[in-house]
Scaffold this motif. Structure first.
Motif, mmCIF file in Angstrom:
data_model
loop_
_atom_site.group_PDB
_atom_site.id
_atom_site.type_symbol
_atom_site.label_atom_id
_atom_site.label_comp_id
_atom_site.label_asym_id
_atom_site.label_seq_id
_atom_site.Cartn_x
_atom_site.Cartn_y
_atom_site.Cartn_z
ATOM 1 N N MET A 27 0.775 -1.198 -0.045
ATOM 2 C CA MET A 27 -0.119 0.070 -0.028
ATOM 3 C C MET A 27 1.039 1.171 -0.147
ATOM 4 O O MET A 27 0.550 2.206 -0.843
ATOM 5 N N PHE A 28 1.909 1.285 0.870
ATOM 6 C CA PHE A 28 2.947 2.597 0.902
ATOM 7 C C PHE A 28 3.418 2.608 -0.567
ATOM 8 O O PHE A 28 3.469 3.773 -1.029
ATOM 9 N N ILE A 29 3.613 1.501 -1.270
ATOM 10 C CA ILE A 29 4.444 1.578 -2.466
ATOM 11 C C ILE A 29 3.603 2.102 -3.367
ATOM 12 O O ILE A 29 3.878 2.952 -4.474
ATOM 13 N N THR A 30 2.379 1.678 -3.490
ATOM 14 C CA THR A 30 1.311 2.125 -4.428
ATOM 15 C C THR A 30 0.840 3.365 -4.424
ATOM 16 O O THR A 30 0.733 4.094 -5.544
ATOM 17 N N VAL A 31 0.756 3.975 -3.201
ATOM 18 C CA VAL A 31 0.289 5.346 -2.939
ATOM 19 C C VAL A 31 1.481 6.152 -3.420
ATOM 20 O O VAL A 31 1.152 7.187 -4.199
ATOM 21 N N ALA A 32 2.637 5.966 -3.187
ATOM 22 C CA ALA A 32 3.918 6.696 -3.737
ATOM 23 C C ALA A 32 3.962 6.628 -5.148
ATOM 24 O O ALA A 32 4.058 7.660 -5.928
ATOM 25 N N ALA A 33 3.731 5.565 -5.725
ATOM 26 C CA ALA A 33 4.032 5.395 -7.077
ATOM 27 C C ALA A 33 2.581 6.196 -7.911
ATOM 28 O O ALA A 33 3.037 6.792 -9.020
ATOM 29 N N VAL A 34 1.547 6.121 -7.505
ATOM 30 C CA VAL A 34 0.460 6.798 -7.909
ATOM 31 C C VAL A 34 0.617 8.111 -7.987
ATOM 32 O O VAL A 34 0.324 9.106 -8.959
ATOM 33 N N PRO A 59 -3.943 11.489 -4.825
ATOM 34 C CA PRO A 59 -3.590 10.253 -4.123
ATOM 35 C C PRO A 59 -3.216 10.453 -2.668
ATOM 36 O O PRO A 59 -3.729 9.810 -1.791
ATOM 37 N N ILE A 60 -2.403 11.337 -2.492
ATOM 38 C CA ILE A 60 -2.166 11.833 -0.971
ATOM 39 C C ILE A 60 -3.367 12.076 -0.043
ATOM 40 O O ILE A 60 -3.459 11.619 0.875
ATOM 41 N N ARG A 61 -3.979 13.164 -0.548
ATOM 42 C CA ARG A 61 -5.100 13.671 0.163
ATOM 43 C C ARG A 61 -6.225 12.558 0.517
ATOM 44 O O ARG A 61 -7.046 12.338 1.327
#
Length: 429
Positions: free
Chosen positions: A274-281, A365-367
């Motif tokens: 999940m951490f990787i996905t959020v950063a990648a998106v 994505p971050i928000r």
């Protein structure tokens, strides 16, 4: 409230221009919340000592518990909340935007005051509260990422609930058959992508209303998984509905950091993914060619078409990607949270809360991730308040996560605009 000024052009005509606007929605919401908290503290006063545990006793860097006088702490924090409300109104009256830090600070202090009021004679384990919040938010975050990608591409992804549910079913089935949680995870991605494929086919190819298709798919997947559970999984529980789950992976040294160490660095593979996905998106959406094309077909498909971007194929493949990501969130239910697939609608509306996180997060994505974490925290807070035996009625505890969702979207998000072409089919020529 809007400030209007007059400008005198050279040709003598008078032009009216809107230059500044007072945004009072957020200050009003904060004021109402402060009044409600104050009334709660006045009408149901509580005294004693509230204890907060900042770390686990087994941690190498455990912090001591903090004991606070309940009544005094509650009223001190309430005064601070009043000052924050006054500062937010001052910013609004001087035509400045609501400060994100003021709103975030208000939220943290309001929750802190409520926990102090709710826990005299009890114990509030901060690490466990945050750990549970992250765990409950994992499906919401993956669903929100799928929603962000889909709507940025111009397709309203109302079918997130169905993608989560079919992902959970496929993960449980394949992990049980193969004995591998990774295979189950891939199956969940395929399940989510399958639901997205149907959504994309009807919405993009056949121009059916996207919201209607999404709602129908949610009902269809719910009925389909219920039928397959009764005819396939339930009679073969040991062989087809006993998935091998992911186990926690502890990161050395980092997991010993007080409070956040166990929350962020003692998690399962899906959480790290999940951490990787959020950063990648987040990076790809604004910094890559893929993100530029994605935003182009969602904002102005005609302009994208004129520069050679194939609008409908771009939308189609990104909707499939969005469904696969949402399917990973479904896998969390059966490969981490619960050791089997249940027929009691185990997603429990998580897809719709994820969609609300997309809106509250303004399609960022971050928000959207932060919004999903907020909803996960509200759900876990409900469980903690039940354990603390607060005087708040149990019915209110059950509706707390949904109340936070409604307040976030209606109270703070307000009238915001998503991608310009979201929900609008594109017909070339």
């Amino acid at each position: 409230m809007t400030s209007i000024v007059q400008a005198q052009p050279s040709d003598g005509a008078v032009a009216l221009a809107k230059v500044r606007e007072r945004k009072l929605k957020a200050p009003i919401v904060l004021a109402v919340l402060t009044v409600l908290l104050t009334l709660l503290f006045l009408l149901v006063p509580r005294s004693g000592t509230s204890t907060f545990r900042l770390g686990e006793e087994s941690s190498a860097l455990a912090l001591p518990d903090i004991a606070l006088p309940t009544e005094l702490t509650v009223w001190i924090v309430t005064v601070v909340l009043v000052l924050i409300v006054a500062a937010s109104f001052l910013r609004a009256m001087t035509y400045r935007k609501p400060s994100l830090w003021l709103v975030a600070g208000f939220g943290i202090l309001a929750v802190f005051a409520f926990l102090v009021w709710a826990s005299p004679g009890g114990l509030v384990p901060i690490t466990s509260l945050l750990f549970g919040a992250v765990s409950l938010a994992v499906p919401l975050v993956f669903g929100a990422m799928g929603g962000v990608i889909g709507e940025r591409a111009g397709v309203v992804n109302v079918a997130i609930e169905g993608q989560l549910l079919l992902g959970a079913f496929a993960a449980a089935l394949l992990s049980s058959v193969t004995g591998s949680p990774l295979v189950g995870l891939l199956g969940a991605m395929l399940g989510g992508a399958l639901v997205a494929f149907v959504l994309a086919a009807f919405a993009i190819k056949y121009l059916v209303d996207q919201v209607i298709v999404g709602v129908v798919l949610n009902v269809l997947v719910s009925g389909l998984t219920g039928f397959l559970y009764g005819t396939l999984l339930a009679p073969n529980e040991k062989t087809l509905n006993s998935p091998v789950r992911f186990t926690p992976i502890e990161v050395p040294w980092l997991s010993d950091i007080p409070i956040i160490g166990p929350v962020l660095f003692n998690q399962t593979f899906i959480v790290y993914l999940m951490f990787i996905t959020v950063a990648a998106v987040a990076w790809g959406l604004y910094r890559s060619r893929w993100g530029l094309r994605l935003r182009a077909v969602g904002e102005h498909p005609q302009a994208a078409d004129t520069v050679g971007i194939k609008v409908n194929p771009t939308r189609f493949w990104n909707v499939l990607l969005a469904g696969a990501i949402a399917g990973v969130g479904g896998a969390y239910f059966t490969l981490v949270s619960v050791p089997h697939f249940g027929n009691d609608d185990m997603t429990n509306g998580a897809g719709f809360i994820a969609l609300a996180a997309v809106i509250f997060g303004r399609w960022d994505p971050i928000r959207a991730t932060l919004a999903a974490l907020l909803f996960g925290f509200a759900t876990n807070l409900q469980n903690l308040l039940v354990v603390l035996k607060t005087p708040v009625p149990g019915e209110f505890m059950l509706m707390l996560p949904y109340l936070v969702t409604l307040l976030a979207v209606a109270g703070f998000a307000g009238q915001i605009k998503g991608p310009a072409a979201a929900g609008k089919p594109y017909i070339k020529g």
